[in-house]
Design a protein around this motif. Structure first.
Motif, PDB file in Angstrom:
ATOM      1  N   ASN A 195      -6.497   2.608  -7.215  1.00 32.53           N
ATOM      2  CA  ASN A 195      -6.645   3.924  -6.581  1.00 32.53           C
ATOM      3  C   ASN A 195      -5.302   4.634  -6.485  1.00 32.53           C
ATOM      4  O   ASN A 195      -5.210   5.858  -6.665  1.00 32.53           O
TER       5      ASN A 195
ATOM      6  N   VAL B 292     -14.058   0.309  -9.418  1.00 35.60           N
ATOM      7  CA  VAL B 292     -13.005   1.301  -9.622  1.00 35.60           C
ATOM      8  C   VAL B 292     -12.245   0.888 -10.875  1.00 35.60           C
ATOM      9  O   VAL B 292     -12.143  -0.305 -11.182  1.00 35.60           O
TER      10      VAL B 292
ATOM     11  N   ASN C 237      -4.387   6.023  -9.911  1.00 33.26           N
ATOM     12  CA  ASN C 237      -5.185   7.212 -10.249  1.00 33.26           C
ATOM     13  C   ASN C 237      -4.789   8.429  -9.432  1.00 33.26           C
ATOM     14  O   ASN C 237      -4.944   9.570  -9.886  1.00 33.26           O
ATOM     15  N   ALA C 238      -4.291   8.198  -8.213  1.00 32.42           N
ATOM     16  CA  ALA C 238      -3.909   9.319  -7.346  1.00 32.42           C
ATOM     17  C   ALA C 238      -2.481   9.790  -7.593  1.00 32.42           C
ATOM     18  O   ALA C 238      -2.079  10.827  -7.056  1.00 32.42           O
TER      19      ALA C 238
ATOM     20  N   TYR D 224       0.813  -1.215   0.000  1.00 37.92           N
ATOM     21  CA  TYR D 224       0.000   0.000   0.000  1.00 37.92           C
ATOM     22  C   TYR D 224       0.846   1.265   0.000  1.00 37.92           C
ATOM     23  O   TYR D 224       0.395   2.319  -0.442  1.00 37.92           O
TER      24      TYR D 224
ATOM     25  N   ALA E 297      -7.956  -3.234  -6.152  1.00 36.68           N
ATOM     26  CA  ALA E 297      -8.685  -1.975  -6.021  1.00 36.68           C
ATOM     27  C   ALA E 297      -7.795  -0.891  -5.431  1.00 36.68           C
ATOM     28  O   ALA E 297      -7.784   0.258  -5.904  1.00 36.68           O
ATOM     29  N   ALA E 298      -7.027  -1.242  -4.399  1.00 32.76           N
ATOM     30  CA  ALA E 298      -6.124  -0.261  -3.786  1.00 32.76           C
ATOM     31  C   ALA E 298      -5.017   0.150  -4.756  1.00 32.76           C
ATOM     32  O   ALA E 298      -4.621   1.325  -4.807  1.00 32.76           O
TER      33      ALA E 298
ATOM     34  N   GLU F  38      -9.729  -6.330  -3.565  1.00 32.47           N
ATOM     35  CA  GLU F  38      -8.405  -6.016  -3.040  1.00 32.47           C
ATOM     36  C   GLU F  38      -7.451  -7.189  -3.318  1.00 32.47           C
ATOM     37  O   GLU F  38      -7.876  -8.327  -3.397  1.00 32.47           O
TER      38      GLU F  38
END
Length: 499
Positions: free
Chosen positions: A148, A176, A151-152, A118, A144-145, A141
């Motif tokens: 994200n 997502v 995308n961030a 993460y 999904a994480a 998961e």
């Protein structure tokens, strides 16, 4: 403005069909690992072209064939002298077959591979090789994480085959999805790359057929046909002796109190799209505005349906619904139209009254719902329509025995016989009122000029979307009427008036 050549194929397939194409290529003698190599090279070329000054690559890899493509891209980047690493989202030991061979090749090329966490740092150009086209349920998961995090990151992103989390069949976001700047897809174009949520996730789209010959595609039915300048239906050119009586008489019905502008937009669009004659039936209070705005149209102030009867015997095509309202005035006029044996376009409140069961749709109709109207017509929720737009368009077409234009991002045109066309052009500046009124008038004009309903709807949707794309380049503040001169220009470019 002249249209640039569209290099993408017009045939769109579902995910299972593309897997069948892949299997055929392998059965014809191309090893699976060679197909992965071709896919990796195609992606690498596109990536370097888009970011020529980059020198660092991070590949996020899952544990399927999509990951195999990612490992081979990493190997190519390493050999080119880039700083490369792979973040494995999942256990690389689960890789099988060709994907396992690709993993071994990347390690042999000196690619550093580590498990994604993460807090893993993302650097350089990111390559999304997480999930591919096989995803059917919501993203779980840890993928999904990882999505994200991609995308961030604010970093440039390349998606291999399809952005992870985007449904290849429908374009729906499965919880997502990666927001890519570049998507490189292979063998067959997927429907989900062009409709639903796709426009927010695809970025620039590059297609590579991996050297598949025409025989590979034989007997694989095309699910959807993508509209482009090379396959557009066109009205016939006009002879030098042409006169207005040869090109139809469109009657547009609508414009209750407070909604006069909608029917005027439709009227002007019909006039400027080549209808021979145009009449307008609207509230008497709107006639002065009609005579000022569109003096070429014959405006009939209409207080009751009885006043329509004589006119309905003289016209060839109806457009019903823009600004019609759902009060007694609109209901009466719609009832009169529903009893007329003429090709018709139903839009806006005509569709809401149809959904209520107030009237039956006559034969030879085109209906033009947005997703909310489509949901009411099918008796389901808007989210269900958007979850599979192609299926919703076909269901509507069969239910009402009509040609259906399901508007929205990746507009779909459906015929009761199962034909589907798709138009993915457009511009965010088109998110404004009145554009549907213009489209309805345009379809009516093309019907009046003798085009079949499916062809008229397909051409109209393409002209409308590309006029919006052209005018949208000026930015926010697009008005629906801005599209009308652009539509006229595009129509002439695609289908010249003179022989």
């Amino acid at each position: 403005m002249p249209q640039t050549k569209d290099e993408l194929p017009d045939a769109l397939y579902g995910a299972a069909q593309v897997r069948e194409l892949d299997a055929r290529l392998i059965a014809a003698g191309t090893p699976g690992i060679e197909l992965m190599q071709r896919a990796a090279r195609a992606t690498w070329r596109a990536l370097v072209r888009l970011w020529p000054d980059a020198s660092e690559l991070t590949v996020l890899a899952g544990h399927g064939n999509n990951a195999g493509d990612g490992y081979l891209i990493a190997a190519l980047a390493s050999r080119a002298g880039w700083a490369v690493r792979v973040l494995a989202v999942g256990d690389p030991q689960r890789l099988q077959g060709d994907a396992a061979l690709a993993h071994a090749e990347a390690l042999a090329a000196g690619v550093a591979s580590q498990h994604w966490a993460y807090d893993s740092e993302l650097r350089g150009v990111l390559v999304d090789a997480l999930l591919g086209t096989g995803l059917s349920g919501e993203v779980r998961e840890p993928c999904a994480a990882a999505i994200n995090a991609i995308n961030a990151s604010g970093l440039p992103v390349t998606a291999v085959d399809i952005p992870s989390g985007l449904c290849a069949d429908t374009g729906r976001t499965l919880g997502v999805a990666v927001q890519a700047d570049l998507t490189v897809t292979f063998i067959g174009l997927k429907v989900g790359l062009f409709t639903g949520d796709a426009a927010d996730h695809i970025g620039e789209l590059v297609f590579n057929d991996l050297q598949a010959g025409a025989d590979i595609y034989r007997d694989i039915p095309v699910r959807v046909r993508r509209l482009n300048p090379g396959n557009l239906p066109r009205p016939a050119p006009r002879a030098p002796t042409a006169h207005k009586g040869r090109f139809g008489h469109v009657l547009l019905i609508g414009g209750d109190h407070g909604f006069g502008g909608a029917i005027l937009l439709s009227t002007e669009a019909a006039l400027r799209s080549g209808a021979g004659m145009v009449s307008l039936a609207t509230r008497p209070e709107h006639v002065p505005a009609a005579l000022t705005r569109v003096p070429e149209a014959m405006a009939l102030g209409t207080s009751s349906a009885n006043q329509l009867m004589g006119l309905l015997e003289k016209v060839s095509t109806l457009v019903v619904g823009p600004g019609l309202g759902q009060a007694s005035w609109g209901r009466a006029l719609l009832s009169a139209a529903a009893n007329a044996s003429l090709p018709q376009v139903w839009d806006a409140d005509a569709l809401n009254l149809l959904a209520s069961g107030f009237v039956q749709l006559p034969k030879d109709c085109v209906i033009t719902p947005h997703p909310g109207e489509a949901a009411r017509l099918l008796g389901i929720g808007t989210a269900e329509v958007q979850a599979d737009r192609a299926a919703a368009a076909l269901a509507l077409s069969k239910k009402y025995s009509a040609v259906v234009v399901l508007k929205g991002s990746g507009s779909l045109i459906a015929h009761p016989d199962g034909r589907l066309s798709l138009c993915h052009q457009g511009h965010p500046a088109m998110a404004t009122g009145g554009l549907g009124d213009v489209l309805a008038g345009l379809i009516g004009a093309l019907l009046a000029q003798g085009m079949q309903a499916f062809d008229a709807a397909s051409l109209a949707v393409w002209l409308h979307a590309n006029a919006g794309l052209q005018q949208g380049k000026f930015g926010r503040g697009l008005a629906a009427s801005d599209l009308i001169p652009a539509i006229r220009q595009l129509l002439e470019e695609q289908a010249p008036c003179l022989k």
